[in-house]
Design a protein around this motif. Structure first.
Motif, short mmCIF file in Angstrom:
data_model
loop_
_atom_site.label_atom_id
_atom_site.label_comp_id
_atom_site.label_asym_id
_atom_site.label_seq_id
_atom_site.Cartn_x
_atom_site.Cartn_y
_atom_site.Cartn_z
N GLU A 25 -5.67 115.03 14.28
CA GLU A 25 -4.63 115.21 15.49
C GLU A 25 -3.77 116.55 15.44
O GLU A 25 -3.34 117.10 16.33
N LYS A 26 -3.60 117.00 14.40
CA LYS A 26 -2.83 118.59 14.28
C LYS A 26 -3.84 119.48 14.85
O LYS A 26 -3.49 120.46 15.68
N HIS A 27 -5.11 119.53 14.55
CA HIS A 27 -6.07 120.39 15.29
C HIS A 27 -5.94 120.09 16.46
O HIS A 27 -6.21 121.26 17.47
N GLN A 28 -5.98 119.07 17.15
CA GLN A 28 -5.95 118.72 18.70
C GLN A 28 -4.68 119.35 19.26
O GLN A 28 -4.68 119.95 20.24
N ALA A 29 -3.68 119.15 18.56
CA ALA A 29 -2.48 119.87 19.20
C ALA A 29 -2.44 121.39 19.17
O ALA A 29 -1.99 121.86 20.19
N GLU A 30 -3.20 121.96 17.90
CA GLU A 30 -3.21 123.35 18.03
C GLU A 30 -4.24 123.96 19.19
O GLU A 30 -3.98 124.82 19.85
N ARG A 31 -5.11 123.11 19.44
CA ARG A 31 -6.00 123.63 20.58
C ARG A 31 -5.45 123.51 21.95
O ARG A 31 -5.83 124.35 23.03
N GLY A 32 -4.22 122.99 22.07
CA GLY A 32 -3.59 123.02 23.34
C GLY A 32 -2.66 124.12 23.31
O GLY A 32 -1.90 124.05 24.68
N LYS A 33 -2.56 124.78 22.56
CA LYS A 33 -1.53 125.86 22.56
C LYS A 33 -1.89 126.75 23.93
O LYS A 33 -3.20 127.02 24.11
N PRO A 34 -0.68 127.21 24.15
CA PRO A 34 -1.22 128.38 25.46
C PRO A 34 -1.82 129.49 24.94
O PRO A 34 -1.56 129.97 23.84
N ILE A 35 -2.37 130.28 26.14
CA ILE A 35 -3.28 131.46 25.57
C ILE A 35 -2.47 132.49 25.04
O ILE A 35 -2.78 133.21 24.28
N MET A 36 -1.29 132.56 25.51
CA MET A 36 -0.48 133.74 25.21
C MET A 36 0.14 133.56 23.73
O MET A 36 0.17 134.63 23.09
N GLU A 37 0.19 132.27 23.56
CA GLU A 37 0.48 132.07 21.81
C GLU A 37 -0.53 132.35 21.21
O GLU A 37 -0.43 133.16 20.06
N LYS A 38 -1.93 132.23 21.48
CA LYS A 38 -3.05 132.54 20.45
C LYS A 38 -3.15 134.13 20.58
O LYS A 38 -3.63 134.43 19.45
#
Length: 92
Positions: A25-38
């Protein structure tokens, strides 16, 4: 696929399975991070700069010895792997 997830929700789980589910679930949440944050990732920028150095050396003829380029790339790979390990331990 959603039906499988719905069925899995009703299956009794053990402690280790719960930990794996929480990590997923944490991995799924991180996948949804905005591109600017990545784009703020130091690992990402180290990889980009190293790739740029390799490309610039080949295309622009910077005449940096191949051994030096490979040494720099090795250090960057070691940094990225080490930082990934630290990030994984911090996430636990």
């Amino acid at each position: 696929m959603n039906t499988i997830r719905q069925l899995i929700q009703y299956v009794p789980i053990k402690k280790n399975d719960l930990i794996l589910q929480m990590r997923s679930e944490k991995h799924q949440a991180e996948r949804g991070k905005p591109i600017m944050e990545k784009l703020k990732s130091r690992k990402f920028w180290m990889a980009i700069v190293t790739a740029g150095l390799v490309i610039a050396n080949n295309r622009l003829g910077l005449n940096i010895p191949e051994e030096s380029i490979m040494s720099i790339a090795g250090v960057v790979v070691a940094y990225i792997l080490g930082q990934s390990h630290v990030d994984a331990k911090k996430a636990e």
